[in-house]
Design an enzyme around this catalytic site. Structure first.
Site, short mmCIF file in Angstrom:
data_model
loop_
_atom_site.label_atom_id
_atom_site.label_comp_id
_atom_site.label_asym_id
_atom_site.label_seq_id
_atom_site.Cartn_x
_atom_site.Cartn_y
_atom_site.Cartn_z
N LYS A 111 7.56 -3.04 3.54
CA LYS A 111 8.91 -3.63 3.60
C LYS A 111 9.86 -2.91 2.63
O LYS A 111 10.93 -2.45 3.02
CB LYS A 111 8.85 -5.12 3.26
CG LYS A 111 7.92 -5.93 4.16
CD LYS A 111 7.91 -7.41 3.82
CE LYS A 111 7.33 -7.77 2.46
NZ LYS A 111 5.90 -7.45 2.28
N ARG B 246 9.58 -16.84 3.58
CA ARG B 246 8.14 -16.69 3.55
C ARG B 246 7.43 -17.98 3.92
O ARG B 246 6.20 -18.00 3.98
CB ARG B 246 7.73 -16.36 2.12
CG ARG B 246 7.17 -14.99 1.91
CD ARG B 246 7.03 -14.90 0.41
NE ARG B 246 6.14 -13.92 -0.05
CZ ARG B 246 6.51 -12.69 -0.41
NH1 ARG B 246 7.73 -12.27 -0.23
NH2 ARG B 246 5.64 -11.88 -0.93
N ARG C 132 -0.12 2.05 -5.32
CA ARG C 132 1.35 1.98 -5.42
C ARG C 132 1.85 2.17 -6.85
O ARG C 132 1.29 1.64 -7.79
CB ARG C 132 1.83 0.62 -4.91
CG ARG C 132 3.30 0.38 -5.23
CD ARG C 132 3.90 -0.70 -4.41
NE ARG C 132 3.37 -2.02 -4.76
CZ ARG C 132 3.74 -3.12 -4.13
NH1 ARG C 132 4.61 -3.07 -3.14
NH2 ARG C 132 3.24 -4.27 -4.49
N ARG D 131 2.46 -2.50 -10.49
CA ARG D 131 2.79 -3.92 -10.55
C ARG D 131 1.55 -4.70 -10.97
O ARG D 131 0.49 -4.49 -10.44
CB ARG D 131 3.28 -4.40 -9.19
CG ARG D 131 4.80 -4.50 -9.13
CD ARG D 131 5.32 -4.73 -7.75
NE ARG D 131 4.77 -5.90 -7.08
CZ ARG D 131 5.16 -6.31 -5.88
NH1 ARG D 131 6.10 -5.64 -5.24
NH2 ARG D 131 4.63 -7.36 -5.32
N ARG E 193 -2.82 -12.78 -2.51
CA ARG E 193 -1.51 -12.60 -1.87
C ARG E 193 -1.67 -12.50 -0.35
O ARG E 193 -0.87 -13.04 0.40
CB ARG E 193 -0.81 -11.35 -2.42
CG ARG E 193 -0.18 -11.60 -3.80
CD ARG E 193 0.11 -10.30 -4.53
NE ARG E 193 1.07 -9.46 -3.83
CZ ARG E 193 1.18 -8.15 -4.02
NH1 ARG E 193 0.39 -7.53 -4.88
NH2 ARG E 193 2.08 -7.46 -3.36
P1 AP5 Z 1 5.73 -1.34 -0.10
O1 AP5 Z 1 6.86 -0.87 0.74
O2 AP5 Z 1 5.96 -1.42 -1.56
O3 AP5 Z 1 5.16 -2.72 0.48
P2 AP5 Z 1 5.85 -4.13 0.63
O4 AP5 Z 1 5.72 -4.56 2.05
O5 AP5 Z 1 7.21 -4.13 0.04
O6 AP5 Z 1 4.80 -4.99 -0.22
P3 AP5 Z 1 5.01 -5.94 -1.46
O7 AP5 Z 1 3.74 -5.89 -2.23
O8 AP5 Z 1 6.27 -5.64 -2.19
O9 AP5 Z 1 5.13 -7.29 -0.72
P4 AP5 Z 1 4.96 -8.67 -1.26
O10 AP5 Z 1 5.54 -9.44 -0.16
O11 AP5 Z 1 3.58 -9.05 -1.66
O12 AP5 Z 1 5.70 -8.65 -2.69
P5 AP5 Z 1 7.09 -9.24 -3.15
O13 AP5 Z 1 7.66 -8.35 -4.18
O14 AP5 Z 1 7.94 -9.59 -1.99
O15 AP5 Z 1 4.48 -0.38 0.19
C1 AP5 Z 1 3.27 -0.55 -0.47
C2 AP5 Z 1 2.64 0.82 -0.80
O16 AP5 Z 1 2.30 1.49 0.42
C3 AP5 Z 1 3.57 1.77 -1.55
O17 AP5 Z 1 2.82 2.50 -2.46
C4 AP5 Z 1 4.11 2.71 -0.46
O18 AP5 Z 1 4.42 3.99 -0.96
C5 AP5 Z 1 2.96 2.75 0.54
N1 AP5 Z 1 3.41 2.87 1.93
C6 AP5 Z 1 4.43 2.18 2.52
N2 AP5 Z 1 4.54 2.52 3.83
C7 AP5 Z 1 3.56 3.43 4.06
C8 AP5 Z 1 3.15 4.17 5.22
N3 AP5 Z 1 3.77 4.02 6.41
N4 AP5 Z 1 2.11 5.01 5.10
C9 AP5 Z 1 1.46 5.16 3.91
N5 AP5 Z 1 1.80 4.50 2.77
C10 AP5 Z 1 2.83 3.66 2.85
O19 AP5 Z 1 6.64 -10.61 -3.82
C11 AP5 Z 1 5.94 -10.63 -5.06
C12 AP5 Z 1 5.71 -12.07 -5.51
O20 AP5 Z 1 6.97 -12.73 -5.72
C13 AP5 Z 1 4.98 -12.95 -4.49
O21 AP5 Z 1 3.59 -12.83 -4.61
C14 AP5 Z 1 5.50 -14.34 -4.89
O22 AP5 Z 1 4.82 -14.83 -6.03
C15 AP5 Z 1 6.93 -14.08 -5.27
N6 AP5 Z 1 7.87 -14.22 -4.12
C16 AP5 Z 1 8.62 -13.24 -3.56
N7 AP5 Z 1 9.34 -13.71 -2.52
C17 AP5 Z 1 9.03 -15.02 -2.41
C18 AP5 Z 1 9.43 -16.05 -1.52
N8 AP5 Z 1 10.31 -15.81 -0.52
N9 AP5 Z 1 8.91 -17.29 -1.70
C19 AP5 Z 1 8.04 -17.54 -2.71
N10 AP5 Z 1 7.61 -16.61 -3.57
C20 AP5 Z 1 8.10 -15.36 -3.44
MG MG Z 2 8.14 -5.01 -1.67
#
Ligand code: AP5
Ligand code: MG
Ligand code: ZN
Length: 308
Positions: free
Chosen positions: A18, A93, A132, A165, A176
């Site tokens: 994402k 979410r 990552r 992270r 997660r």
């Molecule tokens: P990346 O693009 O960073 O992945 P992502 O989908 O953004 O994954 P996240 O870990 O950020 O998602 P998340 O939903 O768990 O975390 P968030 O910050 O929202 O890619 C990942 C890796 O893969 C990178 O190294 C990249 O280079 C590589 N990659 C990407 N595409 C690729 C490809 N095509 N091929 C090869 N490699 C690739 O949330 C964190 C925490 O915040 C949650 O756990 C929760 O506690 C809280 N939180 C956030 N939002 C909410 C909400 N709405 N409600 C409640 N709690 C929330």
């Molecule tokens: Mg992200």
């Protein structure tokens, strides 16, 4: 003024890509990237009350309570730069978050235009998160293997230091993913029922996923002059059938696709076989000019047929 007319969601498991895809999509749409996880991490960095409240949930890989996240994201969407819309990453979410978003947009005459669901198999998610690295300053993401920075440990874009992270530890990642399957995956059906869901195969190279996301937001169209295929994004007003709009969207190389001309639509396979050089450069990650986002149809740009 039409508000919130271009609200697009990126939905997918942790590690689905994402954040990686968000900068490009928000640039081509000309709307800000609003990532709930980035906003929460910023609150933690600043030591706000919300940041302190969120800390324990985030470190365990659990969701932060709905009421806190909803208030934070809604406040963000009410800022002037989000007046035309936003690309939401990581929100909603849960079902209550989705309902709250729907209600707030409806109040302003808007709605979610499109939901881009990045589908990635579970073992791939784990591998991606383990490798990552993130920029603490501009939030750009890298991967040891799949997207290494030019200089190890340093952000290509802003030269700040990269870090991992804390919630990317294996045991936290497992939680997660579990939380995602339980609380967030049901939103796929919720948005499919509203007819706005686009499923995109996220288990592919970063540039091929980028092209697939564009195709979901528009399509592939044939240029008239040369035997080349272009990627285009639909213009939101045209989709709504606003009577004045004679054009359907705009290609990544900046040409208009009109509703009645240029009707030859293609597939991603055709795009990859014979792509417009500038559209290709755009999906390969050359910087996209913010000004290239759709403008009024009678402003200076060319129609696709004139030189493509
Ligand atoms: P990346 O693009 O960073 O992945 P992502 O989908 O953004 O994954 P996240 O870990 O950020 O998602 P998340 O939903 O768990 O975390 P968030 O910050 O929202 O890619 C990942 C890796 O893969 C990178 O190294 C990249 O280079 C590589 N990659 C990407 N595409 C690729 C490809 N095509 N091929 C090869 N490699 C690739 O949330 C964190 C925490 O915040 C949650 O756990 C929760 O506690 C809280 N939180 C956030 N939002 C909410 C909400 N709405 N409600 C409640 N709690 C929330
Ligand atoms: Mg992200
Ligand atoms: Zn950076």
């Amino acid at each position: 003024m039409e508000r919130h007319r271009e609200v697009v969601l990126l939905l997918g498991a942790p590690g689905a890509g994402k954040g990686t895809q968000a900068r490009f999509i928000s640039d081509v749409l000309g709307v800000p990237h609003v990532a709930s996880g980035d906003l929460l991490r910023e609150h933690r960095r600043l030591g706000t009350e919300l940041g302190r409240a969120a800390q324990a949930y985030m470190d365990r890989g659990d969701l932060v309570p709905d009421e806190l996240v909803i208030a934070m994201v809604m406040e963000r969407l009410d800022r002037p730069d989000a007046e035309r819309g936003a690309l939401l990453d990581g929100f909603p979410r849960t079902r209550p978050q989705a309902e709250a978003l729907r209600a707030q947009l409806a109040e302003r005459g808007g709605a979610v235009q499109a939901v881009l669901y990045l589908a990635v198999p579970e073992p791939v998610l784990i591998e991606r998160l383990a490798g990552r690295w993130m920029c603490g300053h501009c939030q750009a993401t890298y991967h040891e293997q799949f997207k290494p920075p030019r200089q190890p440990g340093v952000c290509d874009l802003c030269q700040a230091a990269l870090s991992q992270r804390p919630d990317d530890r294996r045991e936290v990642v497992a939680n997660r993913v579990e939380v995602y399957l339980r609380d967030t995956q049901p939103l796929i059906d919720y948005y499919a029922a509203q007819g706005v869901l686009h499923r995109v195969d996220g288990h592919d190279t970063i540039e091929r996923v980028r092209a697939a996301l564009c195709a979901a937001l528009g399509g592939v169209v044939h240029g008239l002059r040369r035997d080349r295929w272009h990627l285009y994004l639909r213009h939101p007003r045209a989709v709504r059938g606003n009577g004045h709009e004679a054009w359907l969207g705009r290609t990544l190389c900046g040409k208009y696709v009109d509703r009645d001309g240029n009707r030859v639509r293609g597939t991603l396979t055709e795009f990859w076989a014979a792509s417009c050089r500038d559209c290709l450069r755009a999906v390969q990650g050359s910087p996209v000019d913010r000004e290239a986002a759709p403008k009024a149809p009678h402003s200076s740009g060319e129609a696709l047929g004139s030189s493509a």
